[in-house]
Design an enzyme around this catalytic site. Structure first.
Site, PDB file in Angstrom:
ATOM      1  N   HIS A  68       1.092   5.436   0.894  1.00 53.68           N
ATOM      2  CA  HIS A  68       0.562   6.521   1.718  1.00 53.68           C
ATOM      3  C   HIS A  68       0.640   7.823   0.934  1.00 53.68           C
ATOM      4  O   HIS A  68       1.697   8.151   0.382  1.00 53.68           O
ATOM      5  CB  HIS A  68       1.395   6.683   2.992  1.00 53.68           C
ATOM      6  CG  HIS A  68       1.337   5.520   3.911  1.00 53.68           C
ATOM      7  ND1 HIS A  68       0.542   5.500   5.031  1.00 53.68           N
ATOM      8  CD2 HIS A  68       1.982   4.328   3.881  1.00 53.68           C
ATOM      9  CE1 HIS A  68       0.701   4.345   5.656  1.00 53.68           C
ATOM     10  NE2 HIS A  68       1.570   3.621   4.971  1.00 53.68           N
ATOM     11  N   HIS A  89       0.842  -1.191   0.000  1.00 56.69           N
ATOM     12  CA  HIS A  89       0.000   0.000   0.000  1.00 56.69           C
ATOM     13  C   HIS A  89       0.882   1.247   0.000  1.00 56.69           C
ATOM     14  O   HIS A  89       2.032   1.216   0.411  1.00 56.69           O
ATOM     15  CB  HIS A  89      -0.961   0.010   1.189  1.00 56.69           C
ATOM     16  CG  HIS A  89      -0.298  -0.051   2.524  1.00 56.69           C
ATOM     17  ND1 HIS A  89       0.253  -1.214   3.033  1.00 56.69           N
ATOM     18  CD2 HIS A  89      -0.101   0.891   3.464  1.00 56.69           C
ATOM     19  CE1 HIS A  89       0.756  -0.974   4.235  1.00 56.69           C
ATOM     20  NE2 HIS A  89       0.567   0.305   4.516  1.00 56.69           N
TER      21      HIS A  89
END
Length: 141
Positions: free
Chosen positions: A105, A103
């Site tokens: 940010h 993932h």
């Protein structure tokens, strides 16, 4: 798309088993607000397939991920009035990865937010830098 991991919190969010503050979704990507933001508007962008790290994401997802990061990043900056934006991605626990599902940010930044990212250091000498560069270059596949 790689199947979900039944123990992964992000896979459960993707499946709708756990709610999230969704800001964008496509066939292959999902973006939602982080529940413990660095700054308000801090969003996470992830592939819907379960890939533990950046190095596991197939190349064919690259353009969709980049497009999603760009779209969501622009929206985060506009919505928060941010002066800048950090894109961060951690791989493995030693680098700060808390969820083993790749993932990214997107952290909105303001000139006066006081956030310090990390101290920078140098190399002891130019030979150390060039030697490491040659080693890394030889390992790139």
């Amino acid at each position: 798309m790689k199947p979900k991991d039944p123990d992964c919190i992000f896979c459960k969010i993707i499946a709708g088993e756990i709610p999230c503050a969704k800001v964008y979704e496509s066939e292959t990507c999902l973006a939602f607000l982080d529940i413990a933001p660095v700054n308000p508007g801090h969003a996470l962008v992830l592939p819907k397939g379960h890939y533990p790290t950046l190095m596991d994401i197939p190349a064919e997802l690259g353009s969709e991920l980049t497009e999603t990061l760009s779209k969501v990043g622009r929206a985060v900056m506009e919505a928060t009035g941010a002066d800048g934006l950090n894109l961060m991605q951690n791989n493995h626990e030693a680098a700060g990865q808390l969820v083993n599902h790749a993932h990214f940010h997107l952290v909105p930044r303001h000139s006066d937010d006081g956030l310090q990212l990390w101290p920078q250091t140098g190399y002891d000498n130019p030979d150390e830098m060039s030697g490491l560069a040659k080693t890394i270059a030889g390992l790139v596949k």
